[in-house]
Design a protein around this motif. Sequence first.
Motif, PDB file in Angstrom:
ATOM      1  N   ALA A  23      38.081 110.975  37.108  1.00  0.00           N
ATOM      2  CA  ALA A  23      36.207 110.469  37.728  1.00  0.00           C
ATOM      3  C   ALA A  23      35.524 110.640  36.205  1.00  0.00           C
ATOM      4  CB  ALA A  23      35.637 111.478  38.412  1.00  0.00           C
ATOM      5  N   GLU A  24      35.943 111.276  35.558  1.00  0.00           N
ATOM      6  CA  GLU A  24      35.093 111.912  33.829  1.00  0.00           C
ATOM      7  C   GLU A  24      35.306 110.201  33.389  1.00  0.00           C
ATOM      8  OE1 GLU A  24      36.582 113.456  35.673  1.00  0.00           O
ATOM      9  OE2 GLU A  24      35.437 115.599  34.830  1.00  0.00           O
ATOM     10  N   GLN A  25      36.865 110.037  33.077  1.00  0.00           N
ATOM     11  CA  GLN A  25      37.780 108.887  31.839  1.00  0.00           C
ATOM     12  C   GLN A  25      37.186 107.965  32.916  1.00  0.00           C
ATOM     13  OE1 GLN A  25      41.474 111.150  33.488  1.00  0.00           O
ATOM     14  NE2 GLN A  25      42.051 112.208  31.704  1.00  0.00           N
ATOM     15  N   MET A  26      36.859 107.784  34.214  1.00  0.00           N
ATOM     16  CA  MET A  26      36.393 105.721  35.043  1.00  0.00           C
ATOM     17  C   MET A  26      35.280 105.982  34.183  1.00  0.00           C
ATOM     18  SD  MET A  26      39.312 104.619  35.532  1.00  0.00           S
ATOM     19  CE  MET A  26      40.417 105.765  35.288  1.00  0.00           C
ATOM     20  N   GLN A  27      34.479 107.407  34.202  1.00  0.00           N
ATOM     21  CA  GLN A  27      33.047 106.497  33.793  1.00  0.00           C
ATOM     22  C   GLN A  27      33.110 106.566  31.830  1.00  0.00           C
ATOM     23  OE1 GLN A  27      31.205 110.048  35.011  1.00  0.00           O
ATOM     24  NE2 GLN A  27      30.400 109.417  37.306  1.00  0.00           N
ATOM     25  N   GLU A  28      33.749 106.980  31.632  1.00  0.00           N
ATOM     26  CA  GLU A  28      34.137 107.253  29.790  1.00  0.00           C
ATOM     27  C   GLU A  28      35.105 105.835  29.403  1.00  0.00           C
ATOM     28  OE1 GLU A  28      35.514 108.897  25.552  1.00  0.00           O
ATOM     29  OE2 GLU A  28      35.659 109.763  28.356  1.00  0.00           O
ATOM     30  N   LEU A  29      35.697 105.792  29.966  1.00  0.00           N
ATOM     31  CA  LEU A  29      36.654 104.125  29.814  1.00  0.00           C
ATOM     32  C   LEU A  29      36.492 102.502  30.555  1.00  0.00           C
ATOM     33  CD1 LEU A  29      40.334 106.992  29.546  1.00  0.00           C
ATOM     34  CD2 LEU A  29      38.145 106.024  27.689  1.00  0.00           C
ATOM     35  N   LYS A  30      35.792 102.941  31.556  1.00  0.00           N
ATOM     36  CA  LYS A  30      35.557 101.589  32.366  1.00  0.00           C
ATOM     37  C   LYS A  30      36.858 100.389  32.181  1.00  0.00           C
ATOM     38  CE  LYS A  30      30.672 101.866  32.277  1.00  0.00           C
ATOM     39  NZ  LYS A  30      30.764 103.424  31.728  1.00  0.00           N
ATOM     40  N   PRO A  31      37.671 100.468  32.734  1.00  0.00           N
ATOM     41  CA  PRO A  31      39.233  99.445  32.972  1.00  0.00           C
ATOM     42  C   PRO A  31      38.552  98.865  33.664  1.00  0.00           C
ATOM     43  CG  PRO A  31      39.974 102.213  33.903  1.00  0.00           C
ATOM     44  CD  PRO A  31      38.102 102.154  33.276  1.00  0.00           C
ATOM     45  N   ASP A  32      39.762  97.572  33.674  1.00  0.00           N
ATOM     46  CA  ASP A  32      39.998  96.340  34.594  1.00  0.00           C
ATOM     47  C   ASP A  32      40.885  97.258  35.507  1.00  0.00           C
ATOM     48  OD1 ASP A  32      37.560  94.755  33.281  1.00  0.00           O
ATOM     49  OD2 ASP A  32      39.525  95.005  31.755  1.00  0.00           O
ATOM     50  N   VAL A  33      41.553  97.658  35.169  1.00  0.00           N
ATOM     51  CA  VAL A  33      42.963  97.358  35.874  1.00  0.00           C
ATOM     52  C   VAL A  33      43.590  99.245  35.384  1.00  0.00           C
ATOM     53  CG1 VAL A  33      45.667  96.996  36.429  1.00  0.00           C
ATOM     54  CG2 VAL A  33      43.744  95.215  36.434  1.00  0.00           C
ATOM     55  N   VAL A  34      44.055 100.139  36.531  1.00  0.00           N
ATOM     56  CA  VAL A  34      44.239 101.327  36.538  1.00  0.00           C
ATOM     57  C   VAL A  34      45.960 101.181  37.155  1.00  0.00           C
ATOM     58  CG1 VAL A  34      44.767 103.826  36.426  1.00  0.00           C
ATOM     59  CG2 VAL A  34      42.527 102.508  36.570  1.00  0.00           C
ATOM     60  N   LEU A  35      47.462 101.545  36.114  1.00  0.00           N
ATOM     61  CA  LEU A  35      47.946 101.418  36.450  1.00  0.00           C
ATOM     62  C   LEU A  35      48.728 103.359  37.122  1.00  0.00           C
ATOM     63  CD1 LEU A  35      50.809 100.039  36.334  1.00  0.00           C
ATOM     64  CD2 LEU A  35      51.457 100.008  34.758  1.00  0.00           C
ATOM     65  N   MET A  36      48.935 102.881  38.474  1.00  0.00           N
ATOM     66  CA  MET A  36      49.194 104.537  38.474  1.00  0.00           C
ATOM     67  C   MET A  36      50.660 105.051  39.277  1.00  0.00           C
ATOM     68  SD  MET A  36      46.901 107.010  39.687  1.00  0.00           S
ATOM     69  CE  MET A  36      44.888 106.769  39.779  1.00  0.00           C
ATOM     70  N   ASP A  37      50.443 106.096  38.837  1.00  0.00           N
ATOM     71  CA  ASP A  37      51.496 106.763  39.587  1.00  0.00           C
ATOM     72  C   ASP A  37      51.606 107.457  40.889  1.00  0.00           C
ATOM     73  OD1 ASP A  37      54.163 107.932  40.078  1.00  0.00           O
ATOM     74  OD2 ASP A  37      54.552 109.101  38.204  1.00  0.00           O
ATOM     75  N   ILE A  38      52.474 107.941  41.560  1.00  0.00           N
ATOM     76  CA  ILE A  38      51.475 108.573  43.088  1.00  0.00           C
ATOM     77  C   ILE A  38      52.149 110.709  42.776  1.00  0.00           C
ATOM     78  CG2 ILE A  38      52.612 109.105  45.511  1.00  0.00           C
ATOM     79  CD1 ILE A  38      52.416 106.084  45.879  1.00  0.00           C
TER      80      ILE A  38
END
Length: 219
Positions: free
Chosen positions: A44-59
């Motif tokens: 949550a904090e990382q998204m608010q700080e970095l504001k990426p266009d795309v997240v590459l997400m492992d499971i």
Amino acid sequence: MTSYPIKIVVYEDNPDLREGLSVLLKGSMGFELIGAFVNCEKVAEQMQELKPDVVLMDIDMPIANGIKGLKTIKQISPAINVLMFTVFEDNEYIFEAICSGAVGYLLKRTPPARLLEAIYDAHHGGAPMTSSIARKVLQMLPSQQNAMVKLPYDNSHNLTERETEILSLLVKGNSYKMIADKCGISMDTVRSHIKKIYEKLHVHSQTEAVAKAIHERIV
């Protein structure tokens, strides 16, 4: 590939793969790696700080896995495109990821060039999937096979010849770039046609368009 860099955050607990992805993204024109993390504990904090266009997400990650991270991202930043990147081919994981808002689902055996293309597609409205995953998604559709047998070809949605051709290529798993090459048109023209296809089919994503095309025998 694009006139401005696509900002990307990677979540991957395998250090060698995380480093490999970082090197690939940093060395590829049109892409900007702005973060790489071992799990989704602080997503949550990382998204608010970095504001990426795309997240590459492992499971499968320790402490906070990718499905949990995906759900958190879609709650706080729905516009961020999350592309699952995993070894899991289980229907349960695929279904939960797509229902939770993932725009695509790739297996880790995906070649680097195809991965870059998938990130680009995800950022520009596509729904990239490894072909075996796309097949599983279609198999999840209720009564799909029966519908294919019983329903005749249907063009009641008034698709043009070009729109039908592009939809057929989408059903076969082609990316936007591949469609542009095969049709001899630009990527912008492909996106324009796909936008019109979505409007005529009353859908909002590539997955929905492909599902409807097969279910109703549109192509």
